[in-house]
Design a protein around this motif. Structure first.
Motif, short mmCIF file in Angstrom:
data_model
loop_
_atom_site.label_atom_id
_atom_site.label_comp_id
_atom_site.label_asym_id
_atom_site.label_seq_id
_atom_site.Cartn_x
_atom_site.Cartn_y
_atom_site.Cartn_z
N VAL A 198 0.87 -1.18 0.00
CA VAL A 198 0.00 0.00 0.00
C VAL A 198 0.90 1.22 0.00
CG1 VAL A 198 -1.83 1.27 1.19
CG2 VAL A 198 -1.75 -1.23 1.35
N VAL A 199 0.58 2.20 -0.85
CA VAL A 199 1.32 3.46 -0.91
C VAL A 199 0.36 4.58 -0.53
CG1 VAL A 199 2.54 5.10 -2.38
CG2 VAL A 199 2.88 2.63 -2.71
N SER A 200 0.70 5.33 0.51
CA SER A 200 -0.16 6.43 0.97
C SER A 200 0.59 7.75 0.83
CB SER A 200 -0.57 6.20 2.43
OG SER A 200 -1.54 7.13 2.84
N LEU A 201 -0.03 8.71 0.14
CA LEU A 201 0.62 9.98 -0.17
C LEU A 201 0.28 11.04 0.88
CD1 LEU A 201 -0.02 10.21 -4.03
CD2 LEU A 201 1.91 9.16 -2.82
N HIS A 202 1.33 11.74 1.36
CA HIS A 202 1.14 12.77 2.38
C HIS A 202 2.09 13.95 2.13
CE1 HIS A 202 -1.41 10.09 4.72
NE2 HIS A 202 -0.57 9.13 4.36
N ARG A 203 2.22 14.34 0.86
CA ARG A 203 3.11 15.46 0.53
C ARG A 203 2.28 16.67 0.08
NH1 ARG A 203 8.41 14.91 -2.62
NH2 ARG A 203 8.93 16.49 -1.08
N PRO A 204 2.79 17.88 0.26
CA PRO A 204 2.10 19.07 -0.23
C PRO A 204 2.21 19.15 -1.75
CG PRO A 204 4.24 19.67 0.64
CD PRO A 204 4.06 18.21 0.94
N LEU A 205 1.35 19.95 -2.36
CA LEU A 205 1.42 20.15 -3.80
C LEU A 205 2.32 21.33 -4.11
CD1 LEU A 205 0.50 19.45 -6.65
CD2 LEU A 205 -1.47 20.98 -6.31
N ARG A 206 3.40 21.04 -4.84
CA ARG A 206 4.33 22.05 -5.32
C ARG A 206 4.76 21.65 -6.71
NH1 ARG A 206 7.14 20.72 -0.24
NH2 ARG A 206 8.59 19.62 -1.61
N ALA A 207 5.56 22.49 -7.33
CA ALA A 207 6.03 22.18 -8.68
C ALA A 207 6.78 20.84 -8.72
CB ALA A 207 6.94 23.30 -9.19
N ASP A 208 7.53 20.54 -7.65
CA ASP A 208 8.33 19.31 -7.65
C ASP A 208 7.54 18.08 -7.25
OD1 ASP A 208 8.27 20.52 -5.02
OD2 ASP A 208 9.70 18.97 -4.41
N THR A 209 6.30 18.24 -6.78
CA THR A 209 5.49 17.08 -6.40
C THR A 209 4.33 16.86 -7.36
OG1 THR A 209 4.08 18.37 -4.90
CG2 THR A 209 6.07 17.37 -3.97
N HIS A 210 4.10 17.78 -8.29
CA HIS A 210 2.99 17.63 -9.25
C HIS A 210 3.20 16.36 -10.07
CE1 HIS A 210 0.81 18.47 -13.06
NE2 HIS A 210 -0.07 18.98 -12.23
N HIS A 211 2.17 15.51 -10.10
CA HIS A 211 2.20 14.24 -10.84
C HIS A 211 3.41 13.39 -10.44
CE1 HIS A 211 -0.73 15.30 -14.37
NE2 HIS A 211 -1.27 15.43 -13.18
N MET A 212 3.71 13.35 -9.14
CA MET A 212 4.82 12.49 -8.71
C MET A 212 4.50 11.02 -8.98
SD MET A 212 4.49 12.81 -4.55
CE MET A 212 5.94 11.79 -4.38
N LEU A 213 3.22 10.67 -9.03
CA LEU A 213 2.81 9.37 -9.53
C LEU A 213 2.27 9.55 -10.94
CD1 LEU A 213 1.13 7.42 -6.55
CD2 LEU A 213 3.54 7.48 -7.29
N ASP A 214 3.10 9.22 -11.92
CA ASP A 214 2.73 9.33 -13.33
C ASP A 214 2.90 7.95 -13.97
OD1 ASP A 214 5.46 9.02 -13.52
OD2 ASP A 214 5.84 11.06 -14.22
N ARG A 215 2.88 7.88 -15.28
CA ARG A 215 3.00 6.57 -15.94
C ARG A 215 4.30 5.85 -15.55
NH1 ARG A 215 0.08 9.30 -19.87
NH2 ARG A 215 -1.79 8.17 -20.55
N VAL A 216 5.37 6.62 -15.45
CA VAL A 216 6.67 6.00 -15.14
C VAL A 216 6.68 5.45 -13.72
CG1 VAL A 216 9.14 6.43 -14.87
CG2 VAL A 216 7.89 7.43 -16.81
N THR A 217 6.31 6.28 -12.76
CA THR A 217 6.36 5.83 -11.36
C THR A 217 5.29 4.78 -11.06
OG1 THR A 217 5.13 7.86 -10.82
CG2 THR A 217 7.50 7.85 -10.39
N LEU A 218 4.12 4.92 -11.67
CA LEU A 218 3.10 3.88 -11.49
C LEU A 218 3.53 2.57 -12.13
CD1 LEU A 218 -0.13 6.01 -12.05
CD2 LEU A 218 0.52 4.85 -9.93
N GLY A 219 4.29 2.67 -13.21
CA GLY A 219 4.82 1.46 -13.83
C GLY A 219 5.87 0.77 -12.99
N ALA A 220 6.50 1.54 -12.08
CA ALA A 220 7.54 0.97 -11.21
C ALA A 220 6.97 0.40 -9.92
CB ALA A 220 8.57 2.05 -10.88
N ILE A 221 5.69 0.62 -9.68
CA ILE A 221 5.10 0.22 -8.41
C ILE A 221 4.95 -1.30 -8.36
CG2 ILE A 221 2.62 0.17 -8.94
CD1 ILE A 221 2.24 2.10 -6.55
#
Length: 334
Positions: A198-221
């Motif tokens: 299980v992956v639970s996200l608890h980060r603020p939204l900033r330029a460096d966190t926008h779409h931190m889970l995208d096709r690439v990172t979701l593909g690595a999960i």
């Protein structure tokens, strides 16, 4: 008499505290920006649970404090308010337990297919019990992305109730800072994604966190994992998430926040069966709403009385803040 505008409904204790302090309270006639536009010109203070763009900040020449009802302030133009000398206060401690409870609820509801089970029961589909796969979370690995107050509390909750192991990736966490007893730190997001059930996200939204889970990172999960988001919707690329859910890369997802709120009827998430959705209510238990409204009201009272409030988004603004006692003419000439 100072006036506070409440942009969206809050717990009634907030208005009661303000009125007891001698502050007039005006409730906006609706939750949208048009309704707020009609009443904000009279505001010395405003409490918001949603957007506050620059044009509405400028609509009130008397505005001296903005109270954000919650933790995340990305929907408020904080930079513009700060440039105008208007402090923005927030409530980083008021709803932590409610959000952590909601994250845990989404974990369990997703793993046990609660939404689909409810629909099947109402439709008389008793074959559901034979056909629908479910998961147990006991003893599994929870990956927490961003170890703030909510993430720490979630660590404690899953350790006691579910005997889960916890791994943490939190770039802003000081290297030597202690972790909860059941948690260990990993060095990269990829390492966390590959090891977590299980992956639970608890980060603020900033330029460096926008779409931190995208096709690439979701593909690595880890295949068959569950994703939970009670933080900010734009941390996830929703199109990529829907694809990962449909393909079986993810077992499911539990989401309380979205890139566009309210969630539009045509959202790609609406037609995905293995996702549990809630309308940004993680911090909305009655207890949390009471505490949040109380913190907003008390900080407004403090600012209008010239006392430094407990939680300033931009602390440096305090020394050059707009003064409540100033007249409009004095402000123009200052």
């Amino acid at each position: 008499m100072a006036t506070c505008v409440i942009a969206q409904p809050i717990h009634p204790v907030g208005a009661e505290i303000l009125q007891t302090a001698g502050i007039k309270v005006i409730q906006a006639p609706g939750p949208g920006l048009d309704a707020l536009q009609a009443v904000i010109p009279a505001a010395d203070a405003v409490i918001v649970r949603d957007r506050l763009p620059a044009k509405l900040i400028d609509a009130s020449p008397r505005l001296c404090v903005i109270a954000n009802h919650g933790t995340g302030t990305d929907k408020i133009d904080v930079a513009h308010a700060s440039a105008r000398g208007i402090p923005v206060v927030f409530t980083p401690t008021a709803n932590v337990r409610a959000v952590a409870e909601h994250a845990m609820m989404l974990m369990l509801a997703t793993a046990h297919q609660a939404a689909l089970a409810d629909a099947a029961t109402r439709q008389g589909d008793w074959n559901f019990k034979y056909e629908q796969p479910m998961r147990s979370l006991y003893g599994k690995v929870l990956g927490i992305v961003g170890l703030g107050r909510t993430g720490r509390l979630l660590c404690e909750m899953v350790a006691g109730a579910l005997n889960m192991q916890v791994i943490v990736w939190s770039p802003s966490l000081p290297e030597g800072e202690a972790l909860p007893p059941n948690a260990r730190r990993v060095s990269t997001l990829k390492e966390l994604l590959q090891a977590s059930d299980v992956v639970s996200l608890h980060r603020p939204l900033r330029a460096d966190t926008h779409h931190m889970l995208d096709r690439v990172t979701l593909g690595a999960i880890k295949r068959g994992a569950i994703v939970i988001n009670t933080s900010r919707g734009a941390l996830i690329d929703e199109v990529a998430l829907a694809e990962a859910l449909r393909s079986g890369q993810l077992f499911g997802a539990g989401l309380d926040v979205f890139e566009q709120e309210p969630l539009p009827p045509g959202s790609v998430l609406c037609d995905v069966p293995n996702v549990v959705l809630s309308p940004h209510v993680a911090g909305s238990s009655q207890e949390a709403l009471n505490a949040t409204a109380t913190q907003c009201a008390q900080q407004i009272i403090d600012v209008l009385a010239g006392r430094r409030p407990a939680h300033l988004v931009e602390p440096k603004v305090w020394e050059r803040r707009r003064q409540p006692a100033q007249t409009n003419e004095q402000r123009v000439n200052s």
